[in-house]
Design an enzyme around this catalytic site. Structure first.
Site, PDB file in Angstrom:
ATOM      1  N   LYS A   1     -16.427  -0.695  -1.926  1.00 36.22           N
ATOM      2  CA  LYS A   1     -15.682  -1.430  -2.943  1.00 36.22           C
ATOM      3  C   LYS A   1     -15.541  -2.869  -2.424  1.00 36.22           C
ATOM      4  O   LYS A   1     -14.808  -3.136  -1.464  1.00 36.22           O
ATOM      5  CB  LYS A   1     -14.330  -0.758  -3.141  1.00 36.22           C
ATOM      6  CG  LYS A   1     -13.192  -1.610  -3.669  1.00 36.22           C
ATOM      7  CD  LYS A   1     -13.400  -2.201  -5.039  1.00 36.22           C
ATOM      8  CE  LYS A   1     -12.140  -2.947  -5.482  1.00 36.22           C
ATOM      9  NZ  LYS A   1     -11.915  -4.211  -4.735  1.00 36.22           N
TER      10      LYS A   1
ATOM     11  N   GLY B   1      -5.970  -3.980   4.990  1.00 38.15           N
ATOM     12  CA  GLY B   1      -5.270  -4.926   4.123  1.00 38.15           C
ATOM     13  C   GLY B   1      -3.772  -4.752   4.245  1.00 38.15           C
ATOM     14  O   GLY B   1      -3.269  -4.370   5.304  1.00 38.15           O
ATOM     15  N   SER B   2      -3.062  -4.996   3.163  1.00 42.30           N
ATOM     16  CA  SER B   2      -1.603  -5.008   3.206  1.00 42.30           C
ATOM     17  C   SER B   2      -1.041  -3.589   3.273  1.00 42.30           C
ATOM     18  O   SER B   2      -1.699  -2.622   2.910  1.00 42.30           O
ATOM     19  CB  SER B   2      -1.054  -5.694   1.962  1.00 42.30           C
ATOM     20  OG  SER B   2      -1.293  -4.874   0.825  1.00 42.30           O
TER      21      SER B   2
ATOM     22  N   GLY C   1      -0.859  -2.160  -0.403  1.00 43.72           N
ATOM     23  CA  GLY C   1      -2.154  -1.691  -0.900  1.00 43.72           C
ATOM     24  C   GLY C   1      -2.628  -0.464  -0.150  1.00 43.72           C
ATOM     25  O   GLY C   1      -3.099   0.510  -0.751  1.00 43.72           O
ATOM     26  N   GLY C   2      -2.487  -0.508   1.159  1.00 41.78           N
ATOM     27  CA  GLY C   2      -2.949   0.603   1.981  1.00 41.78           C
ATOM     28  C   GLY C   2      -2.193   1.888   1.688  1.00 41.78           C
ATOM     29  O   GLY C   2      -2.784   2.959   1.556  1.00 41.78           O
TER      30      GLY C   2
ATOM     31  N   GLU D   1      -5.682   0.419   7.783  1.00 40.70           N
ATOM     32  CA  GLU D   1      -5.175  -0.468   8.832  1.00 40.70           C
ATOM     33  C   GLU D   1      -4.405  -1.538   8.091  1.00 40.70           C
ATOM     34  O   GLU D   1      -4.960  -2.208   7.218  1.00 40.70           O
ATOM     35  CB  GLU D   1      -6.363  -1.031   9.622  1.00 40.70           C
ATOM     36  CG  GLU D   1      -5.951  -1.801  10.859  1.00 40.70           C
ATOM     37  CD  GLU D   1      -6.114  -3.291  10.705  1.00 40.70           C
ATOM     38  OE1 GLU D   1      -5.111  -3.967  10.369  1.00 40.70           O
ATOM     39  OE2 GLU D   1      -7.240  -3.771  10.910  1.00 40.70           O
TER      40      GLU D   1
ATOM     41  N   CYS E   1      -5.391  -9.682  11.563  1.00 37.21           N
ATOM     42  CA  CYS E   1      -4.553  -8.528  11.918  1.00 37.21           C
ATOM     43  C   CYS E   1      -4.065  -8.625  13.354  1.00 37.21           C
ATOM     44  O   CYS E   1      -3.034  -8.067  13.690  1.00 37.21           O
ATOM     45  CB  CYS E   1      -5.292  -7.215  11.685  1.00 37.21           C
ATOM     46  SG  CYS E   1      -7.077  -7.328  11.776  1.00 37.21           S
TER      47      CYS E   1
ATOM     48  N   GLU F   1       5.577  -8.759   9.083  1.00 32.09           N
ATOM     49  CA  GLU F   1       4.499  -9.735   9.104  1.00 32.09           C
ATOM     50  C   GLU F   1       4.645 -10.828   8.033  1.00 32.09           C
ATOM     51  O   GLU F   1       5.018 -10.556   6.889  1.00 32.09           O
ATOM     52  CB  GLU F   1       3.172  -8.982   8.874  1.00 32.09           C
ATOM     53  CG  GLU F   1       1.929  -9.831   9.051  1.00 32.09           C
ATOM     54  CD  GLU F   1       0.645  -8.989   8.957  1.00 32.09           C
ATOM     55  OE1 GLU F   1       0.734  -7.771   8.682  1.00 32.09           O
ATOM     56  OE2 GLU F   1      -0.433  -9.568   9.141  1.00 32.09           O
TER      57      GLU F   1
END
Lengths: 525, 525
Positions: free
Chosen positions: B184, B241-242, B245-246, B265, B302, B392
Site C-alpha cells: 500500500k 507510522g503514527s 494509524g498503527g 512500529e 523514528c 512524541e
C-alpha cells in the site's frame, strides 16, 4: 503432601476470599476433600505485583542458576510422581499408570529446558563489531540478545493435568525464558494443581529466588481469567483449551490499551489422508492404529486424529470394517468433567444434525460421565458443504470420510481450517498425489506426519505443536518443544557498550563459550 | 522512467477506478504531474488473490533463486538511485543527496537479505533423528524448518520514502521469507513509490516468478487500508507510522474472525539520560550531537533523540546553552506534508499547554510547510506529572528536562512507555547510577545506546528496531535488521518423512551444507 486448598501467592499460602470449591471424582461422582480456595482481584493483583517485583532479579539470573532451578523442579516432580498421579487419577478418571508416565515426561521437559538454558542458543546472541574505518560511514559495535518479556500468566488446561497444567511445558518454557509465572489453576483438578504448585513454590525458596517467581491462583467463572489478562503488569498469556475460551482471552488481551501476546492453542481435528495405494495395502493397520491413537485419553487430546479421509476403492471397505470393529470393542470411559461429557454428546448431536451417520459404537456408558466411543461417516461432498462437519468433537469420536476421487481429496484438504497436525498415509505408488497434497497440508498445519500416529507427544528441538488459526492464535510459535521458549523473549540491542557494562553472555571474551553470530557467522569464539 | 500513475497489480498496470491524486511539492506548494490512480476493493481483491496464487511457487523457490531475485532488485534500485532520489526530493522536500544515500543503503539491505537467504539460518532447521530403541518409547524422526506465512500487506511510510517505503526493509524481509507482497503506497510520495514498484515488478518478470509476488496499490482515505487488512487471504501486515494509524490497523487485524499478525512500529521519543560525570565533562559535545541527530530528516524520524534528561549541576547550564545555540542556528526546513506540518505545530501547542516553556527557536518559516526548530524545557516533576509531556512531537522539536537528583532520574526512567531506543551518556564515575538505570531501560526499550547518537540506522544481524508498546505492537520482533524476517515465518515439523519427500533443506545429506540443529547440537553435517 497434605493439601490445604490454599492459593499460593509468592511464598505465602492464602485462604479463600471469594468462595471455595471441592474436587469431583468423575468416575464415581464423589466429591473429594479438601476445600479449595477461590481468590479475586486482590489476590491477582498481589500475585502479579510480586511477579513484577521478581522480574528484574529472576530475568537476570545466570544461565547456570536458572538451569539448576529448572532441574530442581524436575527432581521434585519425580519425587512426588506417584502421589501426583494418584491424585490426578482421582480428579480426572484417567489411569494412574498413564498419569505417572505423564509426570515422568513432564520432569524430563524441565530437564530439557535446563539444557536449553545452559546452551544459551535461545539468546540468539549476535555481535556486529565496530568498523571505525568503514566507508561511507563507520559502524558502531552492536550486540543483540533475547531478554525475557516480563510476568506471564499461564492457564492450566483440563485434559493433561500435569504436562499441560501447573508444572507443564508452558511453565517450564516461561521460567526458562526468565519470566515469572502466575498460574491460573484449572478447576477440574485442584489437588493435582496444588501438589505441582507447592513443588514449584518450594523450589523457588530452595533456589533462593524472589518469591514472586511463581504464584498459583484459583477462582470461579471467567472473571478471574479476565482479571488476570487485564492486569497492566502482565506481559504475556498462554492458554490451551477450547476455541471459545481461547478466543475470549485472546481478544481481551488485544483490547487492552497496550495489547500483549496471548498464545492460545485451541482446536484441531488432525485429519488423516489415506492415499489409494496405502489404503489398498494397509487399510487394517491404518484403521486400527487410528482408533488406538484417537481413543487415547478418552479422545480428549489436541493431537487426536479425529478424521480419516480416503477415496472409495480397494481397501476402503476393509478400513471401514476395521474402524467399526475397533470402535465397537472400545469400552465407555470416564470423561474429564461433567461439562466435557455434556459437550461431547452435544457435539455428537451436532454431527448427526449435519447429516453424519453412525457406523458403530463402543460399549454403552455405565457411569454418569462415561463417554461412549463412536464412529460416524460422511461423504466428501457432505464434508465440503457443511463446515460444521470439519470441526472438533472433543472426546472418543471418529469420523470417516468417503471421497469420490483424487480431485475431491485435494478439495477436501483445502477446505480445512488450520490444524496442529495432518497425517499422510502414502505408499510409493501414491507419490504423485502425495506431492500435490503436501503443499496444501503444509500451508494449513504446524506438523505433517508421514505413515504414523504420534504418541506420546515428542518434546524436543524439532517439535512443532502449533499451526495456523484456529489451531493456535499465532502460527509463528509452538507451545511444545524447545521452541516454546520463543513466545516469552524479545530482542534487545546494546549499541556502543563498554565491555564491562555488557551482559556476560555478550562480552567480547565469550566466557560461557556460547554459540554467537559474529558478523553474520556462527562461532563459539 | 516515465511515470504513468497506474496501480501495479501483478504484471499489469491498472488505471484508476476510484479517483486520482497528484503529488505535491511541499517545498513550493506546486502540484506535480502525472495523475496517480486510486483503486478500491476490486483491485485489492485482485492483488491479494494473485499474491495467494503466487504463494506456493514463490515460497518454495530454492534459496539460491530467492537470493538472486533480491539481488536483482538491489541492482535495479542502484541503477535508478539518482532518478529515484530526484523524484523523492520533489515529493518530500528532503535533500536529493540524502535520498540518494538512502537508495544506496536500501539496495544494500536487499543484498544483505540475499545473504541471509543463502545462509539459510533463518530456516532454523532442526533434526531429531529417529531413536527406534529408546526406552520407554521409541522416537520417530522429527525435522523442523520455518516456512513463509503467506501473502503480506505492507504499508509504505511517509518519512523515509525509499528505505521504509515500497522497496524498503519490510518488503525485503517479507520477500526474503518467501512471502508475496501487496504494497500500500503512501500518498505523500506517489511517484517515488511508482519508480520502486516498477523496479520490483520488472524484477519479478525477469526472474521468471509468478506475477503475484508483488503488487502496488494506492487508494484514498482509510478505507483502502481497512480493505487490505480485512482480506481473508492476507496472512500478515506491517506498518510504520503514527500510534493512531498503527493501532487502528492493529485492532482491525485482531478483530478478524481469524486474527493475523499486524506488526506496527509507531512512536518513540528515544530519551537521553545524561549522568552527572558525563554532563560535567562533555555537556557541549552531548548537546550539539543531540541537536544534529534530532534535526536529521527535519526531526521526522523514528529514532530522533527527542528528550534530553539531566540532573541540575555541573555542566547542566552549558548543555542547555549549547542546545539553545544549536537550535537557534538551525534553519526552518520543509516538512514532508501539510498534514505533518500542521500536526507538528498542534503538538508543540500541546506541549505548551502542558507547561513546557520555550528556550530557543531556529529561523522562522519562509514557506508554508516549513518546520521551525524548537527547544523547550520542563522540570522532572512536570514530566512525571503529565504523561503528555513524555509523548512524541514528530518534527524538529527537542525537550530538555531538568531533574533534582539521581532518585528522580530513576523515577523518570520508569515513567516512560516503551521506546525503540534509549541513549545513556555515562562516564566511568557514573557507573553506580548507570547500573541502576540499565535494567530500567532494558525493560522499556528495544535498544540501548551508550555514549553515542546512532545515524544512519545500521541494518545488520545485531540490529533491533523494535521495543515494548507503543514503540511497536509486538516487542518480540524487529522491523529493521536481519531479524525482521522472523515476522513472516512459522515453524513446520515433518515427522517420520522418507528422505525423498523432505524439503532439500532438511534432507539427511544436507546438500546445501546449512547450519542445522542435530539432536540439539549445531552442525553443518
Amino acid at each position: 503432601m497434605i493439601l490445604t486448598g490454599e492459593l499460593l501467592i509468592g511464598a505465602s499460602a492464602v485462604p479463600p476470599t471469594t468462595g471455595t470449591m471441592k474436587a469431583l471424582n468423575p468416575a464415581t461422582g464423589e466429591v473429594i476433600d479438601p476445600e479449595f480456595a477461590f481468590g479475586g482481584p486482590v489476590e491477582v493483583d498481589r500475585a502479579i505485583r510480586l511477579a513484577d517485583e521478581a522480574f528484574d532479579s529472576y530475568s537476570h539470573t545466570s544461565l547456570e542458576e536458572r538451569a539448576s532451578f529448572l532441574e530442581l523442579i524436575a527432581d521434585k516432580i519425580e519425587a512426588v510422581s506417584e502421589e501426583l498421579a494418584a491424585r490426578a487419577s482421582l480428579e480426572t478418571g484417567l489411569p494412574a499408570a498413564q498419569l505417572e508416565g505423564e509426570a515422568v515426561r513432564t520432569a524430563a521437559v524441565f530437564r530439557k529446558f535446563a539444557t536449553v538454558v545452559r546452551q544459551g542458543r535461545f539468546l540468539q546472541a549476535a555481535i556486529d563489531p565496530a568498523q571505525p574505518d568503514r566507508q561511507p560511514t563507520p559502524r558502531m559495535d552492536h550486540r543483540l540478545q533475547k531478554v525475557a518479556l516480563g510476568p506471564v500468566v499461564i492457564f492450566g488446561s483440563s485434559n493433561f493435568p500435569i504436562s499441560y497444567s501447573v508444572a507443564g511445558g508452558d511453565t517450564a518454557s516461561a521460567l526458562a525464558a526468565g519470566c515469572p509465572v502466575v498460574l491460573k489453576a484449572h478447576n477440574a483438578h485442584p489437588g493435582t494443581s496444588e501438589i505441582q504448585g507447592r513443588i514449584i513454590q518450594a523450589a523457588v525458596a530452595e533456589a533462593g529466588l524472589h518469591e514472586g517467581v511463581f504464584s498459583l491462583i484459583r477462582g470461579a467463572g471467567n472473571e478471574i481469567g479476565e482479571t488476570l489478562v487485564d492486569h497492566p503488569l502482565v506481559r504475556a498469556v498462554t492458554f490451551t483449551g477450547s476455541e471459545g475460551g481461547g478466543m475470549a482471552l485472546y481478544r481481551r488481551g488485544q483490547q487492552r490499551h497496550d495489547p500483549i501476546p496471548v498464545f492460545t492453542e485451541m482446536t484441531s481435528v488432525n485429519p488423516n489422508f489415506v492415499l489409494p495405494a496405502a489404503l489398498a495395502a494397509r487399510s487394517a493397520e491404518i484403521g486400527s492404529g487410528l482408533v488406538q491413537r484417537a481413543m487415547y485419553n478418552v479422545g480428549q487430546a489436541c493431537l487426536k486424529p479425529a478424521i480419516l479421509i480416503a477415496i472409495d476403492g480397494p481397501g476402503f471397505q476393509e478400513a471401514r470394517d476395521t474402524l467399526a470393529a475397533e470402535v465397537e470393542r472400545a469400552d465407555a470411559r470416564t470423561m474429564l468433567t461433567p461439562g466435557i461429557h455434556d459437550s461431547y454428546y452435544h457435539n455428537v448431536q451436532r454431527m448427526e444434525d449435519g447429516g453424519a451417520t453412525r457406523v458403530s459404537a463402543g460399549s454403552a456408558a455405565t457411569h454418569a460421565w462415561d463417554g461412549q466411543s463412536l464412529l460416524y461417516e460422511v461423504t466428501g461432498e457432505q464434508l465440503l458443504t457443511d463446515p460444521e462437519l470439519r470441526e472438533e468433537v472433543f472426546g472418543p469420536f471418529i469420523l470417516l470420510v468417503k471421497l469420490t476421487g483424487p480431485d475431491q481429496l485435494l478439495e477436501v484438504a483445502r477446505a480445512f481450517r488450520g490444524q496442529l497436525t495432518a497425517i499422510l498415509h502414502a505408499d510409493p505408488a501414491d507419490r504423485a498425489t502425495a506431492e500435490q497434497l503436501l503443499p496444501i497440508l503444509e500451508r494449513r498445519t504446524g506438523r505433517i506426519v508421514f505413515n504414523a500416529y504420534s504418541m506420546p507427544q515428542e518434546t524436543s528441538y524439532a517439535t512443532t505443536h502449533g499451526g495456523p488459526f484456529p489451531a493456535t492464535s499465532d502460527s509463528r510459535f509452538t507451545s511444545v518443544g524447545m521452541g516454546a521458549i520463543e513466545r516469552f523473549l524479545r530482542p534487545v540491542t546494546y549499541q556502543n557498550f563498554p565491555d564491562e557494562y555488557l551482559p556476560q553472555t555478550l562480552r567480547e571474551a565469550n566466557p560461557l563459550k556460547l554459540w554467537r553470530l559474529r558478523d553474520g557467522e556462527l562461532t563459539q569464539q
